[in-house]
Scaffold this active site. Sequence first.
Site, mmCIF file in Angstrom:
data_model
loop_
_atom_site.group_PDB
_atom_site.id
_atom_site.type_symbol
_atom_site.label_atom_id
_atom_site.label_comp_id
_atom_site.label_asym_id
_atom_site.label_seq_id
_atom_site.Cartn_x
_atom_site.Cartn_y
_atom_site.Cartn_z
ATOM 1 C CB THR A 136 -0.938 -0.124 1.140
ATOM 2 O OG1 THR A 136 -1.432 1.487 1.563
ATOM 3 C CG2 THR A 136 -0.058 -0.398 2.514
ATOM 4 C CD GLU A 138 -3.295 3.701 4.465
ATOM 5 O OE1 GLU A 138 -3.200 3.782 5.820
ATOM 6 O OE2 GLU A 138 -4.238 3.297 3.884
ATOM 7 C CE1 TYR A 160 -3.202 -2.459 5.882
ATOM 8 C CE2 TYR A 160 -3.207 -0.286 5.257
ATOM 9 C CZ TYR A 160 -3.340 -1.488 4.936
ATOM 10 O OH TYR A 160 -3.268 -1.712 3.711
ATOM 11 C CE LYS A 164 -0.210 -4.429 3.350
ATOM 12 N NZ LYS A 164 -0.413 -5.911 2.812
#
Length: 347
Positions: A136, A138, A160, A164
């Site tokens: 991602t 992010e 999160y 990741k």
Amino acid sequence: MRLLVCGGAGFIGSTFARQRLREHGDEVTVLDKLTYAGREESLQDLVGDPGFRFIRGAIEDPDAVAGAIDAARPDAIVNFAAETHVDRSIAEPDAFVATHALGTYVLLEAARAHRGTSRSGGRAGEHGLRYVQVSTDEVYGSIEQGTFTEESPLAPSSPYSATKAGADLLVQSYFHTYRLPALICRGSNNYGPYQYPEKLIPLMILNALHGDSLPVYGDGMQVRNWIHSTDFAAAIGHVLEHGREGEVYNAGGPDEEANMTVVRRIVELTGASDSQIEHVTDRPGHDRRYSLSSEKVRALGWSPRVRFSEGLEQTVAWYRDNRWWWEPIRSGEYRAYYERQYGRALS
Ligand SMILES: NC(=O)c1ccc[n+]([C@@H]2O[C@H](COP(=O)([O-])OP(=O)(O)OC[C@H]3O[C@@H](n4cnc5c(N)ncnc54)[C@H](O)[C@@H]3O)[C@@H](O)[C@H]2O)c1
């Protein structure tokens, strides 16, 4: 190609499974734990296809992974399996660590053990079984201006995105240390059919259709780089087939929009009322803007096809027409989650 698609009962994984089976003629085995977000319903149109198989199991379970590899005899493993909701990672981070850290480790070890066993030797790589980690934007954190490239430093800000990012680093270490033919594809914010309604776009569509309030975090001026799930799935397939081992590829959507603009457009498309919009306390540590440069994957021949305005209209129509898919969610555990998160009940 024979693919083992981990997390293939989720939003993007099911889109990828459908695309690879129908448009590329691949054989697809899905391995999925079926968490609250995983739904066999999202794959029901593929059941019965001789090229499709579903196995329930967790990626952090070495026996389940070994069994899935034995059944699939894959040329590639594509890992979508994840806990994906930032709000849930703030409230309960444990599952995020288990799935992203331990789960990715178990898959990488299994890929290492089976690297020489794929039947065709892996169309895309000369070393046998390929591994693609789905990640991602992010992991780069928030950016006020400009756009992130694959060279940008990792600066995740939620449990999160931090877990990741940790998984991505582990994947890269397996390339550097063991020469495992691994690649990473990082996407921007996805939207489209089959997305669990805790996420901004389906949440707003379903609340708008039900006459419920539309809870907007803070001032709603957080900007996201929207990509349709079919475009991201195609980018992952492209990286799988054409990417260079050991490399990271960013796949961003063609349009950036502030959350408020998205919500106002959903109000228009559903015939709801602006008075349903309600500003609520912002998410702690909420990233302001994400933006990805996709030059590297575009150079491989991929480009996004769906502009946000048309994709959003189609997505609203899909939710309007596919009550069978979301009705069991909206009448189940999701109601309690929503009440905890927003301090009010759904209608
Ligand atoms: N949704 C987005 O906007 C977005 C953007 C960029 C990248 N991604 C990444 O794409 C991937 C898929 O995201 P999504 O939006 O489809 O998520 P999702 O929450 O809809 O689906 C996740 C799937 O993974 C399964 N799963 C979770 N833990 C598992 C485990 N331990 N073992 C096996 N299966 C497990 C779930 O049952 C579910 O089917 C994730 O890795 C996510 O980080 C998502």
